[in-house]
Write a protein that holds these residues in place. Structure first.
Motif, PDB file in Angstrom:
ATOM      1  N   PHE A  39       0.847  -1.199   0.000  1.00 13.17           N
ATOM      2  CA  PHE A  39       0.000   0.000   0.000  1.00 13.17           C
ATOM      3  C   PHE A  39       0.876   1.240   0.000  1.00 13.17           C
ATOM      4  O   PHE A  39       2.069   1.193   0.332  1.00 13.17           O
ATOM      5  CB  PHE A  39      -0.959   0.018   1.195  1.00 13.17           C
ATOM      6  CG  PHE A  39      -0.305   0.273   2.533  1.00 13.17           C
ATOM      7  CD1 PHE A  39      -0.033   1.566   2.966  1.00 13.17           C
ATOM      8  CD2 PHE A  39       0.012  -0.782   3.384  1.00 13.17           C
ATOM      9  CE1 PHE A  39       0.554   1.805   4.206  1.00 13.17           C
ATOM     10  CE2 PHE A  39       0.602  -0.558   4.624  1.00 13.17           C
ATOM     11  CZ  PHE A  39       0.876   0.750   5.039  1.00 13.17           C
ATOM     12  N   ALA A  40       0.288   2.342  -0.379  1.00  9.03           N
ATOM     13  CA  ALA A  40       0.912   3.663  -0.274  1.00  9.03           C
ATOM     14  C   ALA A  40      -0.175   4.629   0.171  1.00  9.03           C
ATOM     15  O   ALA A  40      -1.263   4.663  -0.399  1.00  9.03           O
ATOM     16  CB  ALA A  40       1.507   4.097  -1.609  1.00  9.03           C
ATOM     17  N   LYS A  41       0.119   5.402   1.210  1.00  6.39           N
ATOM     18  CA  LYS A  41      -0.903   6.252   1.810  1.00  6.39           C
ATOM     19  C   LYS A  41      -0.246   7.518   2.357  1.00  6.39           C
ATOM     20  O   LYS A  41       0.794   7.449   3.019  1.00  6.39           O
ATOM     21  CB  LYS A  41      -1.612   5.489   2.936  1.00  6.39           C
ATOM     22  CG  LYS A  41      -2.820   6.189   3.541  1.00  6.39           C
ATOM     23  CD  LYS A  41      -3.496   5.245   4.536  1.00  6.39           C
ATOM     24  CE  LYS A  41      -4.764   5.840   5.133  1.00  6.39           C
ATOM     25  NZ  LYS A  41      -5.416   4.880   6.076  1.00  6.39           N
TER      26      LYS A  41
ATOM     27  N   VAL B 264       3.426   6.992   3.712  1.00  7.03           N
ATOM     28  CA  VAL B 264       3.693   5.688   4.322  1.00  7.03           C
ATOM     29  C   VAL B 264       3.540   4.623   3.238  1.00  7.03           C
ATOM     30  O   VAL B 264       2.500   4.554   2.573  1.00  7.03           O
ATOM     31  CB  VAL B 264       2.737   5.404   5.497  1.00  7.03           C
ATOM     32  CG1 VAL B 264       3.125   4.090   6.179  1.00  7.03           C
ATOM     33  CG2 VAL B 264       2.767   6.555   6.495  1.00  7.03           C
ATOM     34  N   VAL B 265       4.571   3.804   3.090  1.00  6.68           N
ATOM     35  CA  VAL B 265       4.612   2.830   1.997  1.00  6.68           C
ATOM     36  C   VAL B 265       4.952   1.450   2.535  1.00  6.68           C
ATOM     37  O   VAL B 265       5.839   1.300   3.381  1.00  6.68           O
ATOM     38  CB  VAL B 265       5.673   3.232   0.947  1.00  6.68           C
ATOM     39  CG1 VAL B 265       5.861   2.123  -0.090  1.00  6.68           C
ATOM     40  CG2 VAL B 265       5.301   4.536   0.269  1.00  6.68           C
ATOM     41  N   ASN B 266       4.237   0.463   2.059  1.00  5.47           N
ATOM     42  CA  ASN B 266       4.655  -0.929   2.176  1.00  5.47           C
ATOM     43  C   ASN B 266       4.717  -1.464   0.749  1.00  5.47           C
ATOM     44  O   ASN B 266       3.691  -1.515   0.065  1.00  5.47           O
ATOM     45  CB  ASN B 266       3.672  -1.745   3.022  1.00  5.47           C
ATOM     46  CG  ASN B 266       4.165  -3.167   3.277  1.00  5.47           C
ATOM     47  OD1 ASN B 266       4.733  -3.803   2.400  1.00  5.47           O
ATOM     48  ND2 ASN B 266       3.928  -3.671   4.477  1.00  5.47           N
ATOM     49  N   PRO B 267       5.899  -1.843   0.268  1.00  7.40           N
ATOM     50  CA  PRO B 267       6.007  -2.274  -1.130  1.00  7.40           C
ATOM     51  C   PRO B 267       5.462  -3.666  -1.394  1.00  7.40           C
ATOM     52  O   PRO B 267       5.476  -4.127  -2.538  1.00  7.40           O
ATOM     53  CB  PRO B 267       7.514  -2.229  -1.382  1.00  7.40           C
ATOM     54  CG  PRO B 267       8.110  -2.529  -0.046  1.00  7.40           C
ATOM     55  CD  PRO B 267       7.200  -1.855   0.954  1.00  7.40           C
ATOM     56  N   GLY B 268       4.951  -4.337  -0.349  1.00  8.50           N
ATOM     57  CA  GLY B 268       4.503  -5.714  -0.519  1.00  8.50           C
ATOM     58  C   GLY B 268       5.694  -6.658  -0.527  1.00  8.50           C
ATOM     59  O   GLY B 268       6.816  -6.288  -0.184  1.00  8.50           O
TER      60      GLY B 268
END
Length: 228
Positions: free
Chosen positions: A159-161, A168-172
């Motif tokens: 996700f990117a928010k 805030v990023v989680n690239p998976g």
């Protein structure tokens, strides 16, 4: 300036090679790895050596810690077996590399205050932060002064928010996606616009699945086809 972000490779060098061959990540000014280089799959040395060769700044994930130190009792049976097998399979040099990984990276990149941590800012190894957890209360709880960019991993859900002035990023996950999309996942962050695009890339799942099933539980290989 653009940066690539990868996470949760989990000894899946086939997926890592596919991601790092993508033109957009090759043209990034730098790449960060958000931990869990090893665990679950059968090519830990290939993954660690590629990260070392590419000089990719990385933080430690919970599976890296488990392989270097001791496998937590909270791990599932399959995760424990994989961690123990990875520990036995890694070269001494690669184990030393994992052992030296920091829990956090916080630095200024292109004048942006950036934090990289596998789990959460206060529990860098074990706490899960999902997209729905990221709001103004999240920023206020974890920070007196929030960084402009926070990069997380651990959940295997990308996700990117943007909250207030923080991206805030989680690239998976590169090596074991769990969002029902079996393609390897990574992110490209534009630090000028504070924007992130999540990208997916197909890779030869059969190759790593066949290799892994010779050493580790077949269930670990099977889940790759479904992205779970």
């Amino acid at each position: 300036m653009k940066i690539g972000v990868i996470s949760d490779v989990h000894s899946n060098s086939v997926a890592l090679d596919a991601v790092l061959s993508q033109p957009d990540i090759q043209s990034a000014d730098t790449i960060y790895c958000v931990g869990d280089l090893v665990g679950y799959y059968s090519r830990p040395n290939e993954v660690v050596e590629r990260i070392r060769e590419e000089r990719i700044p990385s933080v430690m994930g919970n599976h890296d810690s488990a392989v270097v130190e001791s496998t937590p009792s909270s791990f599932s049976l399959h995760a424990k077996r994989a961690a123990d097998w990875n520990r036995r399979s890694l070269t001494e040099r690669n184990l030393e590399f994992l052992d030296a990984l920091p829990l956090k990276i916080r630095e200024f990149v292109n004048d942006r205050d950036l934090l990289v941590v596998h789990g959460s800012p206060k529990n860098p190894l074990s706490e899960y932060i999902f997209k729905e957890d990221v709001d103004e209360l999240f920023l206020d709880f974890y920070f007196d002064v929030p960084p402009e960019v926070i990069i997380l991993g651990h959940t295997h859900h990308p996700f990117a928010k943007v909250v207030r002035d923080t991206l805030v990023v989680n690239p998976g996950s590169v090596g074991q996606p769990r969002d029902r999309d079996p393609r390897a996942s990574y992110g490209i962050i534009d630090l000028d616009s504070l924007n992130c695009q999540i990208h997916r890339v197909e890779y030869d799942i059969e190759k790593i699945a066949t290799d892994t099933s010779q050493e580790l539980p077949k269930a670990l290989s099977d889940r790759l086809y479904e992205g779970r």
